[in-house]
Design a protein around this motif. Sequence first.
Motif, PDB file in Angstrom:
ATOM      1  N   TRP A 290      41.249  45.365  42.478  1.00  0.00           N
ATOM      2  CA  TRP A 290      41.763  46.186  44.002  1.00  0.00           C
ATOM      3  C   TRP A 290      42.649  46.788  42.377  1.00  0.00           C
ATOM      4  O   TRP A 290      42.925  45.973  41.893  1.00  0.00           O
ATOM      5  CB  TRP A 290      42.527  44.628  44.705  1.00  0.00           C
ATOM      6  CG  TRP A 290      42.984  45.789  45.803  1.00  0.00           C
ATOM      7  CD1 TRP A 290      42.882  45.491  47.069  1.00  0.00           C
ATOM      8  CD2 TRP A 290      44.687  45.938  45.491  1.00  0.00           C
ATOM      9  NE1 TRP A 290      44.181  46.224  47.221  1.00  0.00           N
ATOM     10  CE2 TRP A 290      45.474  46.051  46.127  1.00  0.00           C
ATOM     11  CE3 TRP A 290      45.398  45.847  44.048  1.00  0.00           C
ATOM     12  CZ2 TRP A 290      46.331  46.333  46.667  1.00  0.00           C
ATOM     13  CZ3 TRP A 290      46.624  46.856  44.219  1.00  0.00           C
ATOM     14  CH2 TRP A 290      46.873  46.620  46.262  1.00  0.00           C
ATOM     15  N   GLY A 292      46.404  49.604  43.422  1.00  0.00           N
ATOM     16  CA  GLY A 292      47.077  50.210  43.679  1.00  0.00           C
ATOM     17  C   GLY A 292      48.419  50.322  44.138  1.00  0.00           C
ATOM     18  O   GLY A 292      49.249  48.802  43.461  1.00  0.00           O
ATOM     19  N   SER A 297      51.977  45.787  53.505  1.00  0.00           N
ATOM     20  CA  SER A 297      50.704  46.518  53.969  1.00  0.00           C
ATOM     21  C   SER A 297      49.449  45.910  52.761  1.00  0.00           C
ATOM     22  O   SER A 297      48.834  46.770  53.957  1.00  0.00           O
ATOM     23  CB  SER A 297      51.254  47.834  53.976  1.00  0.00           C
ATOM     24  OG  SER A 297      51.450  48.354  52.798  1.00  0.00           O
ATOM     25  N   GLN A 298      49.378  46.332  51.863  1.00  0.00           N
ATOM     26  CA  GLN A 298      48.631  46.326  50.992  1.00  0.00           C
ATOM     27  C   GLN A 298      47.865  44.735  51.245  1.00  0.00           C
ATOM     28  O   GLN A 298      46.212  44.605  51.267  1.00  0.00           O
ATOM     29  CB  GLN A 298      48.079  45.978  49.758  1.00  0.00           C
ATOM     30  CG  GLN A 298      49.026  47.519  48.975  1.00  0.00           C
ATOM     31  CD  GLN A 298      48.205  48.721  49.803  1.00  0.00           C
ATOM     32  OE1 GLN A 298      46.990  48.787  50.145  1.00  0.00           O
ATOM     33  NE2 GLN A 298      48.787  49.860  50.388  1.00  0.00           N
ATOM     34  N   LEU A 378      39.396  47.286  49.484  1.00  0.00           N
ATOM     35  CA  LEU A 378      40.865  47.329  49.439  1.00  0.00           C
ATOM     36  C   LEU A 378      40.551  46.513  50.773  1.00  0.00           C
ATOM     37  O   LEU A 378      40.016  47.226  51.902  1.00  0.00           O
ATOM     38  CB  LEU A 378      40.301  49.410  49.986  1.00  0.00           C
ATOM     39  CG  LEU A 378      39.661  49.648  48.231  1.00  0.00           C
ATOM     40  CD1 LEU A 378      39.354  51.004  48.800  1.00  0.00           C
ATOM     41  CD2 LEU A 378      40.491  49.549  47.680  1.00  0.00           C
ATOM     42  N   SER A 379      41.887  45.902  50.864  1.00  0.00           N
ATOM     43  CA  SER A 379      42.540  45.116  51.942  1.00  0.00           C
ATOM     44  C   SER A 379      43.070  45.369  52.771  1.00  0.00           C
ATOM     45  O   SER A 379      44.207  44.794  53.691  1.00  0.00           O
ATOM     46  CB  SER A 379      43.210  43.566  51.401  1.00  0.00           C
ATOM     47  OG  SER A 379      43.304  44.218  50.616  1.00  0.00           O
ATOM     48  N   GLY A 380      44.239  47.010  52.159  1.00  0.00           N
ATOM     49  CA  GLY A 380      45.345  47.136  52.658  1.00  0.00           C
ATOM     50  C   GLY A 380      45.071  47.929  53.814  1.00  0.00           C
ATOM     51  O   GLY A 380      43.589  48.015  54.775  1.00  0.00           O
ATOM     52  N   GLY A 382      46.842  50.753  55.115  1.00  0.00           N
ATOM     53  CA  GLY A 382      48.193  51.959  55.398  1.00  0.00           C
ATOM     54  C   GLY A 382      46.968  52.774  56.754  1.00  0.00           C
ATOM     55  O   GLY A 382      46.356  53.281  57.080  1.00  0.00           O
TER      56      GLY A 382
END
Length: 530
Positions: A290, A292, A297-298, A378-380, A382
């Motif tokens: 992961w 970022g 928010s992620q 990618l767990s966000g 946004g």
Amino acid sequence: MRIGLLTEGARTGAVRRAPRWYDRLVQGLPGHEFTEFALPAGPSSGDPARRARTPDRADRRRFARHFTDLAAALTAEPAGGAPQADRFAAGLHGLAGLARDRADLPALLRSEAALRLLERACRAPGALAAAHAVRVPDLLAVAGHLDEALRPLSLDWYGDGAPGLDAVDLCHATAAGPTALAGVLAKRFFGTPLLVSEDGPGLRAHYLDRATTPLSAPARALLAAFQRALAAETYARATLITPGTAHARRWQERCGAAPQRLRTVHPGVPAGPFLQASDAVADDAATLVWAGPVEPSQDLAGLLRAFAHVRTAVPGAVLRIVGRPGDAPDAAAYLAHCRALADRLFPGTPGPVRFEEPAAPGASAVAGAYATAAVVVLSGAGEGFPYGLVEAMFSGRALVAADAGAVCEVIGSTGLVVPAGDPHALADAVLALLADPARRVRLGGAARARALELFTVDRHLTAFRGIYLELLAHARPEPDPGTPRPFARPAETHLPGRRGAVPRTPPADRTPSWAAGPRRRPAVTRGEAR
């Protein structure tokens, strides 16, 4: 072509490991002359405002008339028709004309008269239910935000001093709302075409930001009405609008943007070091990556809980979290919370979760981490354009992403998408890919091909190069009636039937053959020679 870039004064953090997308326009389109007009951020006391004179009685009367229209449009119940939008536009442009006449508009907006006019509009029949509940602190807060949002009306960039927006061929606003307000007025004053580009739904971002500010419900309702009206006015005046995603386009249409003036242009993401990763191979690797900015928010906490399920099924699995605290005020505290959660879920040293902070911001460290991944997660959730998702696609790795914003639009069928905030679904998707190495290879190759086809910087530059030329071509004024127009008459009015024949010029009273309709055979009667 001379292009005026209308930007925000502070970086929004939308592009975290690369220059801003409009910086790449400046670098990639050297045939155009760009001038950036940045909307100052922070208190208005340091703004480069034009020299303003003290308002006299006539100025105060004009201000009262125009501000009444603006306030009434904000506080009225939405009727779904044009009169409310027209009244907002009349008030806005009236205040712009007052400021252009060098009246001290900021002083008028901060005056007691403005507060009384705003309160009168809130108490008027037919006003919003929330408006009836305003108190003096709410009026002060709303008036302060209006003063800040209407700041472009008083700034000295319309050409009264140094060359400004009156000298450009095109205004390109990087967001709607206050950022584009100078372009709206430049179009009104000088007829300059206005192009508005938004990577994500800016109005929705405003709603989310206001939800966390210490404002009362009536103040938030009035400010939301102002932002809706300002966005709608921007979209109505724009010559062309280029949303960065279909998700943003739908929001713009809901705000009144005409579909025929919308054209989706995906942002360009620098492929750079991400393409240096070798193609994925079918092996038993179980490394998840992961990357970022670390902020709430992620949803890193949800990712850690999902990884606990993965670790139970695949004991050798490893999770690499690569990133530094993001721009959110509580980002550092959230990173400490995630570290503590990882220690509770995976006791022992060394644990399977590795937190890695790059020494300096840049794409190289992230690209190196992606190259080691069996699956990129990618767990966000946004709402803007998912730049990190495109970078992972360039790396050619299998992807699992949370469904939010434009994720489905970007990833297509080249990865697995799960509901946002569902650790169990996230874990199941990761386990499905870890159990099928051949599928990981296929999805990684397809993701890289899709990113190279749709999301490169070259494609982005090509799109805007064409848009600039198109807008300039349509914006050129019609020549005077007595001025000869180029290409008004064709170069040839007759094509000879055989080689060497001398072309005949048709008589003036006859329509040229190329302009006439299809020929018809003369009508004949029975027995006539054909």
